[in-house]
Design a protein around this motif. Structure first.
Motif, PDB file in Angstrom:
ATOM      1  N   LEU A 362       4.706 -27.452   9.592  1.00 45.62           N
ATOM      2  CA  LEU A 362       3.649 -28.419   9.312  1.00 45.62           C
ATOM      3  C   LEU A 362       2.647 -28.501  10.466  1.00 45.62           C
ATOM      4  O   LEU A 362       1.437 -28.619  10.245  1.00 45.62           O
ATOM      5  N   PHE A 363       3.150 -28.430  11.702  1.00 44.28           N
ATOM      6  CA  PHE A 363       2.268 -28.481  12.868  1.00 44.28           C
ATOM      7  C   PHE A 363       1.295 -27.304  12.856  1.00 44.28           C
ATOM      8  O   PHE A 363       0.093 -27.466  13.111  1.00 44.28           O
ATOM      9  N   ILE A 366      -1.263 -27.854  10.101  1.00 40.34           N
ATOM     10  CA  ILE A 366      -2.221 -28.891  10.480  1.00 40.34           C
ATOM     11  C   ILE A 366      -3.265 -28.327  11.440  1.00 40.34           C
ATOM     12  O   ILE A 366      -4.469 -28.602  11.314  1.00 40.34           O
ATOM     13  N   LEU A 367      -2.823 -27.518  12.410  1.00 37.24           N
ATOM     14  CA  LEU A 367      -3.762 -26.900  13.352  1.00 37.24           C
ATOM     15  C   LEU A 367      -4.750 -25.986  12.631  1.00 37.24           C
ATOM     16  O   LEU A 367      -5.962 -26.024  12.891  1.00 37.24           O
ATOM     17  N   VAL A 368      -4.247 -25.151  11.730  1.00 39.08           N
ATOM     18  CA  VAL A 368      -5.118 -24.250  10.972  1.00 39.08           C
ATOM     19  C   VAL A 368      -6.118 -25.052  10.147  1.00 39.08           C
ATOM     20  O   VAL A 368      -7.313 -24.715  10.073  1.00 39.08           O
ATOM     21  N   HIS A 369      -5.622 -26.136   9.528  1.00 45.27           N
ATOM     22  CA  HIS A 369      -6.482 -26.983   8.706  1.00 45.27           C
ATOM     23  C   HIS A 369      -7.598 -27.610   9.540  1.00 45.27           C
ATOM     24  O   HIS A 369      -8.768 -27.641   9.129  1.00 45.27           O
ATOM     25  N   GLU A 370      -7.261 -28.096  10.739  1.00 44.12           N
ATOM     26  CA  GLU A 370      -8.254 -28.749  11.590  1.00 44.12           C
ATOM     27  C   GLU A 370      -9.256 -27.748  12.151  1.00 44.12           C
ATOM     28  O   GLU A 370     -10.447 -28.062  12.309  1.00 44.12           O
ATOM     29  N   ILE A 371      -8.787 -26.531  12.472  1.00 47.13           N
ATOM     30  CA  ILE A 371      -9.708 -25.501  12.968  1.00 47.13           C
ATOM     31  C   ILE A 371     -10.709 -25.112  11.886  1.00 47.13           C
ATOM     32  O   ILE A 371     -11.914 -24.968  12.142  1.00 47.13           O
ATOM     33  N   GLU A 372     -10.221 -24.963  10.660  1.00 40.51           N
ATOM     34  CA  GLU A 372     -11.130 -24.639   9.558  1.00 40.51           C
ATOM     35  C   GLU A 372     -12.107 -25.783   9.302  1.00 40.51           C
ATOM     36  O   GLU A 372     -13.295 -25.567   9.035  1.00 40.51           O
ATOM     37  N   HIS A 373     -11.594 -27.020   9.398  1.00 39.14           N
ATOM     38  CA  HIS A 373     -12.444 -28.179   9.144  1.00 39.14           C
ATOM     39  C   HIS A 373     -13.548 -28.293  10.190  1.00 39.14           C
ATOM     40  O   HIS A 373     -14.642 -28.822   9.913  1.00 39.14           O
ATOM     41  N   ILE A 383      -3.051 -29.343   2.710  1.00 42.03           N
ATOM     42  CA  ILE A 383      -1.943 -28.623   3.345  1.00 42.03           C
ATOM     43  C   ILE A 383      -0.834 -28.458   2.310  1.00 42.03           C
ATOM     44  O   ILE A 383      -0.455 -29.417   1.637  1.00 42.03           O
ATOM     45  N   ARG A 384      -0.346 -27.220   2.178  1.00 43.51           N
ATOM     46  CA  ARG A 384       0.656 -26.938   1.150  1.00 43.51           C
ATOM     47  C   ARG A 384       1.958 -26.459   1.797  1.00 43.51           C
ATOM     48  O   ARG A 384       1.960 -25.656   2.729  1.00 43.51           O
ATOM     49  N   GLY A 398       2.408 -38.406  11.511  1.00 42.10           N
ATOM     50  CA  GLY A 398       3.761 -38.503  12.050  1.00 42.10           C
ATOM     51  C   GLY A 398       4.174 -37.244  12.806  1.00 42.10           C
ATOM     52  O   GLY A 398       4.835 -37.323  13.846  1.00 42.10           O
ATOM     53  N   ILE A 399       3.776 -36.069  12.287  1.00 41.51           N
ATOM     54  CA  ILE A 399       4.099 -34.809  12.964  1.00 41.51           C
ATOM     55  C   ILE A 399       3.419 -34.741  14.326  1.00 41.51           C
ATOM     56  O   ILE A 399       4.044 -34.404  15.343  1.00 41.51           O
ATOM     57  N   LEU A 400       2.123 -35.075  14.369  1.00 42.14           N
ATOM     58  CA  LEU A 400       1.389 -35.027  15.638  1.00 42.14           C
ATOM     59  C   LEU A 400       1.932 -36.037  16.637  1.00 42.14           C
ATOM     60  O   LEU A 400       2.058 -35.743  17.836  1.00 42.14           O
TER      61      LEU A 400
END
Length: 514
Positions: A362-363, A366-373, A383-384, A398-400
């Motif tokens: 998940l971490f 989340i990083l990939v999602h934020e970089i793309e965003h 996130i899937r 919660g993960i962060l």
């Protein structure tokens, strides 16, 4: 009278199950009896004090308090057999109560770190105490409070207690009734312990050693009955059997249950299990390649390199901590990658410690999602995980937060340890200043202190047990000061239980009535 097995190896000739008891064994047995008496009396007092609350509803706040306080109480009560039996950490050193608490918490948290320097001398550690320390692994494997939930059940509070005992994001496929879930987990856990004990005995272990090592394997704990840990057996078949069951212990127990009723395809369909096995494969390849290139200990040929490399990688990532070779003498890549995977741990819902594989998945997402965003702010993408959307922002938060908490605890604990632990632990006179130590050629030793302290914090916080340096595969924690051992007790507890269930206990606002 003695009991032996027809398939016993030569080194087992003097290791029998039923032997005439010595005065030291009687002292150990008396220590256990006195401890049982104290626990029964205390339990009766607590039951009497709580008699008016029977039938009252248990809220999540109370559930968190039960989880945290039960582990504190278990640590103290679990220390009594060591302390009252006169167990010694060495020939000329009796065990203090803090050291007894260290051994107790290490057992219940399935860390496997120890302050005992000689396990094979009954005058120092009676056999019944050896069995007790392995039994604490068995009890801690699924958690004391999970057993409580399985027996009593507490509705939504029971769910909160299960979540605190088995930290990790909730995954699809978990059974809705938490009491039934805990009972299924316990049944699988007990069955695997029984099967592994029987296999160990067929492979040459005595019943005593088979039980103790099965408890250590399935609980991913690592307590052994020998100073050389699993290396004492020096048997390829025992090593590969242990590898298989360590992987099973590091797998989500819900997934094991679904595999039993749905077939092996359930395993392959699970993204966390595939990632778990993939990490083991890649790290083992790296350890074997660089180990053979550097000529590391016991890496004489490809078969030995695969056997010892795979065993150590599985032992570390599942947080079991068993050893068959002194990996502290391996090349820098081998030692470094083992330190790194200490932060990964097993799967959520397993007996393994660490941050859990699913959190790392998940971490990463989340990083990939934020970089793309950052460069495509208008794109809406969920996130899937396993074909399902993780659309709850609380999970990502919660993960962060969890990763940040682990990092903060590690840094603060490491700084405290290198500041407060005397240099004499590393053989440097405490009266020396840094300049005087450098002039005496002890700079390298002080540099080792930085790595050794970091390793000790990592190994206890992630419930591994052995680290590198003074806490390496052939070393122990006996040389640390009493204050450091108390810090390690706290770190082992934080690593085993959901962090917030322990941290809330030190906040005054948690105890105030709302």
């Amino acid at each position: 009278m003695s009991f032996s097995l027809p398939f016993a190896y030569p080194w087992l000739a003097e290791r029998t199950f039923l032997e005439p008891a010595s005065e030291f064994e009687y002292a150990g047995f008396r220590g256990l009896l006195f401890s049982m008496a104290i626990c029964c009396i205390l339990g009766g007092i607590l039951r009497f004090l709580g008699r008016g609350s029977r039938g009252s509803h248990l809220f999540q706040k109370e559930a968190m308090a039960i989880v945290g306080l039960s582990w504190v109480l278990a640590t103290i009560l679990g220390a009594l057999p060591y302390y009252l039996s006169g167990t010694s950490i060495g020939p000329d050193s009796s065990m203090t109560f803090i050291e007894a608490m260290f051994e107790s918490q290490s057992g219940f948290s399935t860390t496997g770190a120890t302050v005992l320097t000689d396990l094979e001398t009954p005058e120092l550690v009676p056999h019944c105490i050896l069995f007790w320390r392995s039994w604490t692994h068995f009890l801690g494997g699924l958690g004391i409070v999970v057993l409580f939930v399985a027996i009593l059940g507490q509705g939504s509070a029971g769910k909160a207690m299960m979540r605190a005992e088995m930290p990790g994001p909730t995954k699809e496929g978990s059974m809705p009734r938490m009491q039934h879930t805990a009972l299924v987990f316990a049944a699988i856990y007990v069955a695997l312990n029984a099967i592994l004990t029987a296999i160990y005995m067929l492979e040459g272990m005595t019943l005593f050693d088979g039980l103790c090592h099965a408890f250590g394997t399935m609980a991913t704990g690592g307590f052994s009955t020998y100073n050389a840990s699993h290396g004492q057996f020096d048997s390829a078949i025992i090593d590969y059997t242990t590898i298989l069951f360590m992987i099973a212990a590091g797998t989500n127990f819900t997934l094991l249950y679904l595999t039993l009723i749905g077939g092996p395809k359930r395993l392959l369909a699970d993204v966390e299990f595939r990632t778990f096995i993939g990490i083991i494969f890649l790290v083992t390849v790296g350890v074997v390649f660089f180990g053979m290139r550097a000529g590391d200990y016991r890496f004489d040929n490809i078969f030995d390199a695969l056997r010892f490399g795979l065993f150590q990688v599985v032992s570390i990532i599942t947080t079991t901590g068993y050893g068959t070779a002194d990996f502290d003498g391996w090349n820098n890549f081998g030692r470094g990658i083992l330190l790194m995977i200490m932060f990964i741990g097993g799967c959520a819902g397993s007996t393994g410690g660490g941050l859990k594989v699913i959190r790392h998945i998940l971490f990463y997402k989340i990083l990939v999602h934020e970089i793309e965003h950052a460069h495509r702010p208008r794109v809406v993408r969920f996130i899937r995980i396993g074909g399902s959307n993780v659309d709850d922002p609380a999970i990502a938060r919660g993960i962060l937060v969890y990763f940040s908490m682990i990092l903060a605890i590690f840094v603060v604990s490491w700084l405290a340890l290198i500041t407060l632990e005397p240099n004499s632990t590393w053989g440097v006179d405490d009266s020396y200043t840094t300049q005087e130590a450098a002039a005496a050629g002890m700079t390298d030793t002080l540099d080792e202190k930085l790595l050794d302290c970091a390793s000790a914090v990592i190994a206890t916080l992630n419930n591994i047990g052995p680290g590198v340096g003074v806490v390496g595969a052939t070393q122990n924690y006996a040389g640390f000061s009493q204050g450091a051992k108390l810090l390690f007790v706290w770190l082992m507890m934080l690593g085993r239980v959901e962090i917030f269930s322990v941290l809330v206990l030190i906040f005054p606002t948690f105890w105030r009535r709302v």
